[in-house]
Design an enzyme around this catalytic site. Structure first.
Site, PDB file in Angstrom:
ATOM      1  N   GLU A   1       0.803  -1.223   0.000  1.00  0.00           N
ATOM      2  CA  GLU A   1       0.000   0.000   0.000  1.00  0.00           C
ATOM      3  C   GLU A   1       0.833   1.270   0.000  1.00  0.00           C
ATOM      4  O   GLU A   1       0.515   2.239  -0.677  1.00  0.00           O
ATOM      5  CB  GLU A   1      -0.949   0.014   1.213  1.00  0.00           C
TER       6      GLU A   1
ATOM      7  N   HIS B   1     -12.078  -5.558   8.109  1.00  0.00           N
ATOM      8  CA  HIS B   1     -12.826  -5.390   6.861  1.00  0.00           C
ATOM      9  C   HIS B   1     -14.016  -4.470   7.072  1.00  0.00           C
ATOM     10  O   HIS B   1     -14.957  -4.493   6.294  1.00  0.00           O
ATOM     11  CB  HIS B   1     -13.305  -6.746   6.318  1.00  0.00           C
TER      12      HIS B   1
END
Lengths: 366, 203
Positions: free
Chosen positions: A101, A171
């Site tokens: 990322e 999540h």
């Protein structure tokens, strides 16, 4: 110019074209398309991920110097938002990155610094933190610290955020507050498919780096008529989506549909609620919220992120500064609890309709 | 399974299994995050002169995360007793190793940071045990970190009745029975108390 776009209710939006400092290829094509499609502004029932997909197709179609990249985007992505892009625009413009990322965002900043529109995907907002330094220290400060000699305005970072019913710690997070503390970037969160398409196109074409959080719960669940043509919705303009006179509610993203249910229930008890979709969290539209609170005298903010230090705190502080003597009650915040996002305890953690309804009543009866 | 009788009192998710008795510091959902943490634990062991060794397990996807190389560098610099076990099953979600990694021999990826590596047949339990033993010995003797790349592959089917060449039907049935017993125990267990929602956020 942008003020003519304020709308109430669910009418089709008016297309606009804002001036952009990046490549001008898109401007010409957008105007052309608008002229062609003005005669027949057709709309189609789409869900959120399809609306986002359409926006991405349009973005790449109208500007040959725009790129989409991230983990697994090539086959369509884990939520299918990038379906068909590689097939249509090729592997040189739509490509997978390794699992990194920080590298993805840094790389995107570089690409944007060369005048390109870099649309980076972070697979889940929960994974955005390795990129936090690049976003805060590089992207947000690029234009400022170079005295406007350089910028990475073409950067847009997209990430699915928010609860999904079974996401657990990693999540389900809503990290928007971390990024709202950074002058130099914009943070935008759509509430529905029609909003998402227009807002995403605005974000991509905005001359500032933007973080665009997409409510994953609504990817399949939210379906509405979405105009098929190229259109953009203004940033930093909040929208009153339900008019009322007793209390102002402010929210964004998936939480708005929960708040709307609470408003409907409150109406049965004779409480008239005004509901505002903030849309852009920074820079946020203080004027619209202030105007509403001056009318109602009460404010309630709701978001999924934990209450302490959540963006609701900023809205509350700013409105109290502006409307102190008008307020009839303390500003209420109905938010996630101050815990890591739990798995089995999700129903307790979430700011539910009933929690909001209770807060509406206690604020009105203060 | 999110039940009170489970590890982490049912508060973690499916990847959050812990066991203090066995010094198992848990599974991690954030790819690569466990690597610097394991490295820090190794430092603590070294400082205590405990002759302990830390096995830090990661997948092929994590090998493209920057913090992994930061960890390799620290471990090598300070000769930390850590064995990095890379389970290479060729796929990280949909990301395949050859398409995302410029150096696909993952055992070599530590060399630039001073961490020697060895490739092991991850499907051969004896090879794995042997390699782990050797690596642990080297670490305990203060030789610094080692990387073990376990070559394995991801099965296409989820079903236990996949026709696999390396398993007999009987073995599959036996394992299935053990799993079924465990599942039944978990399903019959109570969920954690609501009071648990706020515990363990801070000390």
């Amino acid at each position: 110019m942008a003020s003519c776009l304020r709308r109430y209710g669910r009418r089709l939006s008016v297309s606009i074209c804002e001036k952009r400092e990046l490549s001008t290829a898109c401007e010409g094509k957008v105007i052309q398309q608008q002229q062609q499609q003005q005669q027949q502004q057709t709309a189609k029932l789409l869900n959120l991920c399809s609306a986002i997909n359409q926006a991405l197709h349009l973005a790449l179609e109208t500007d040959p110097r725009s790129y989409v990249f991230g983990e697994d985007v090539s086959f369509g992505g884990v939520f299918r938002c990038t379906t068909g892009l590689t097939e249509r625009f090729g592997k040189n413009r739509v490509f997978n990155t390794p699992l990194c990322e920080q590298g993805i965002v840094g790389f995107g900043i570089g690409l944007a610094a060369m005048g390109n529109r870099a649309i980076a995907e972070i697979q889940f907002a929960d994974y955005i933190y390795p990129a936090f330094d690049q976003i805060v220290n590089e992207a947000a400060k690029f234009r400022y610290r170079s005295g406007n000699q350089y910028d990475c305005g073409g950067l847009t970072i997209r990430a699915p955020y928010g609860a999904v019913g079974h996401g657990g710690h990693y999540h389900s997070q809503s990290p928007e507050a971390f990024f709202c503390h950074v002058p130099g970037i914009k943070v935008v969160i759509p509430r529905s498919p029609q909003q998402a398409k227009g807002l995403l196109l605005s974000c991509i074409r905005d001359p500032n780096p933007v973080v665009f959080f997409e409510p994953k719960w609504l990817y399949r669940l939210a379906v509405e008529e979405v105009p098929e043509h190229d259109y953009m919705l203004p940033l930093s303009e909040a929208e009153v989506i339900r008019e009322g006179s007793d209390i102002t509610l402010v929210g964004w993203g998936a939480q708005l549909s929960i708040m709307e249910q609470a408003c409907t229930d409150a109406e049965k008890d004779g409480i008239s609620c005004e509901l505002i979709d903030l849309k852009t969290l920074i820079p946020w539209d203080k004027e619209t919220v202030e105007t509403s609170v001056r009318k109602t005298g009460r404010l309630l903010i709701s978001h999924e992120a934990p209450v302490t230090g959540g963006f609701g705190a900023e809205i509350s502080a700013s409105i109290v500064e502006r409307c102190f003597l008008r307020l009839e009650a303390p500003v209420a915040r109905v938010c996630g609890l101050d815990t890591p996002f739990p798995l089995v305890f999700e129903p307790f953690y979430m700011p539910t309709k009933n929690k909001i309804l209770d807060a509406i009543k206690s604020t009105v009866n203060y | 399974m999110g039940k009170r009788t489970g590890c982490s009192k049912g508060k973690g998710g499916s990847m959050h299994m812990f066991n203090t008795a066995k010094n198992f510091f848990g599974g991690h959902g954030i790819v690569g995050a466990q690597v610097p943490i394991g490295t820090g634990i190794a430092f603590a062991e070294q400082y205590k002169k405990s002759k302990g060794v830390v096995f830090t397990c990661l997948g092929d996807g994590a090998m493209n995360q920057g913090q992994v190389y930061e960890s390799f560098n620290m471990a090598s610099l300070w000769k930390l007793p850590v064995v990095y076990v890379v389970e290479n099953n060729e796929y990280a979600m949909g990301t395949s190793v050859p398409r995302s990694s410029s150096v696909v021999e993952l055992c070599k990826r530590g060399e630039g940071c001073g961490v020697p590596g060895r490739q092991v047949d991850g499907m051969d339990v004896f090879a794995v045990v042997g390699a782990a033993d050797d690596a642990a010995k080297l670490c305990r003797n203060g030789n610094g970190p080692i990387l073990l790349e376990m070559k394995t592959y991801r099965f296409r089917g989820h079903s236990m009745s996949d026709p696999a060449k390396y398993r007999t039907r009987q073995e599959v049935d036996e394992v299935r029975e053990t799993v079924n017993e465990a599942v039944e125990f978990a399903q019959n267990s109570p969920e954690p108390d609501v009071d648990e929602l706020y515990t363990d956020v801070y000390k």
